[in-house]
Design a protein around this motif. Sequence first.
Motif, short mmCIF file in Angstrom:
data_model
loop_
_atom_site.label_atom_id
_atom_site.label_comp_id
_atom_site.label_asym_id
_atom_site.label_seq_id
_atom_site.Cartn_x
_atom_site.Cartn_y
_atom_site.Cartn_z
N VAL A 1 39.93 44.98 38.15
CA VAL A 1 38.49 45.19 38.27
C VAL A 1 38.25 46.66 38.61
N ILE A 2 37.59 47.37 37.70
CA ILE A 2 37.27 48.77 37.93
C ILE A 2 35.94 48.83 38.69
N PRO B 1 40.59 50.02 29.05
CA PRO B 1 41.26 49.13 28.09
C PRO B 1 42.10 48.04 28.75
N TYR B 2 42.49 48.24 30.00
CA TYR B 2 43.30 47.25 30.72
C TYR B 2 42.47 46.38 31.67
N ALA B 3 41.21 46.68 31.78
CA ALA B 3 40.37 46.02 32.78
C ALA B 3 39.81 44.70 32.27
N LYS B 4 39.55 43.80 33.23
CA LYS B 4 38.91 42.52 32.93
C LYS B 4 37.44 42.51 33.37
N ALA B 5 37.03 43.52 34.14
CA ALA B 5 35.63 43.61 34.55
C ALA B 5 35.36 45.02 35.06
N LEU B 6 34.09 45.43 34.95
CA LEU B 6 33.63 46.70 35.49
C LEU B 6 32.45 46.44 36.41
N LEU B 7 32.55 46.90 37.64
CA LEU B 7 31.43 46.82 38.58
C LEU B 7 30.72 48.17 38.62
N VAL B 8 29.41 48.15 38.46
CA VAL B 8 28.58 49.34 38.64
C VAL B 8 27.66 49.08 39.82
#
Length: 281
Positions: free
Chosen positions: A14-15, A51-58
């Motif tokens: 998770v980024i 490219p390796y992430a399953k989710a992005l939190l902003v």
Amino acid sequence: MSYIKLLREQNPLVICLTNDVVKNFTANGLLAVGASPAMSSCIEDLEDLLPYAKALLVNIGTVNPELAAFYKKAVALANKLNVPVVLDPVACSAGAFRKQIAMNLLEQHTIILLRGNAGEIAALVSEKFSKLKTDNPATGDGLEAQTVATKGVDSEGVANPGKLAEQCAKLFGVTSIATGPVDGISNGNRTVEFEHGSSMMPLIVGTGCLLGGFLGAFIGSTQLQDDEIFNSALWGLKAYSIAGEMAETECQHLYNKVEPGSFQIEFLNALYRIQDSDVEA
């Protein structure tokens, strides 16, 4: 259901583009539940990581014009790579600058999940409602914007958080969560309200901000379909609140009282211990 078990098996990356005061707590909370956190602050880095992430939190908690532009680039890249985006519109109810950033991301990009307190969600609903009424007076028929008292990042609760989340989901086309003493979640078709958690949670900086990444980990561990997005987010939301109850109980057991410092530690421990069976129970 076995969403927690699935998350721990997959260890989703998770980024987190999040505010300065919660990065450590967010990383520790994600690690505790079984996810893999990474913080990022520039698009060049995201081009390598996403490219390796399953989710992005902003999370727009500490924002400036440069970061606002970065958020747009980050979400656009995540959309291109089909990485689900969770938006936490921190304090968007406090003024026009934050509100416009959140509105821009919601209206010009694909957001999978919107999570905010009642005041933040109500502010976005009201803004969208006003725009619809201005553009076409008949468009917003059947909807009624709610007003919720706010102060900075804090918000009062709302009588019907499920209705508020449902309005938000329909207006923006995104699964929406309005948190407070009672939480509401809706994708526009299904709406659930429930009351769990601990009164100590608002006294720990970062419990709301961690929740955004926490829910991203659950969504990123499942298939990105409407029902699964809703189901996994609902399961994660319940697990998070129940972990708060577990932490409060443990504080009473260990210290005979519940205070913020010990609660923070026991909350992380509860995220580490919680099982799907706890949510089912």
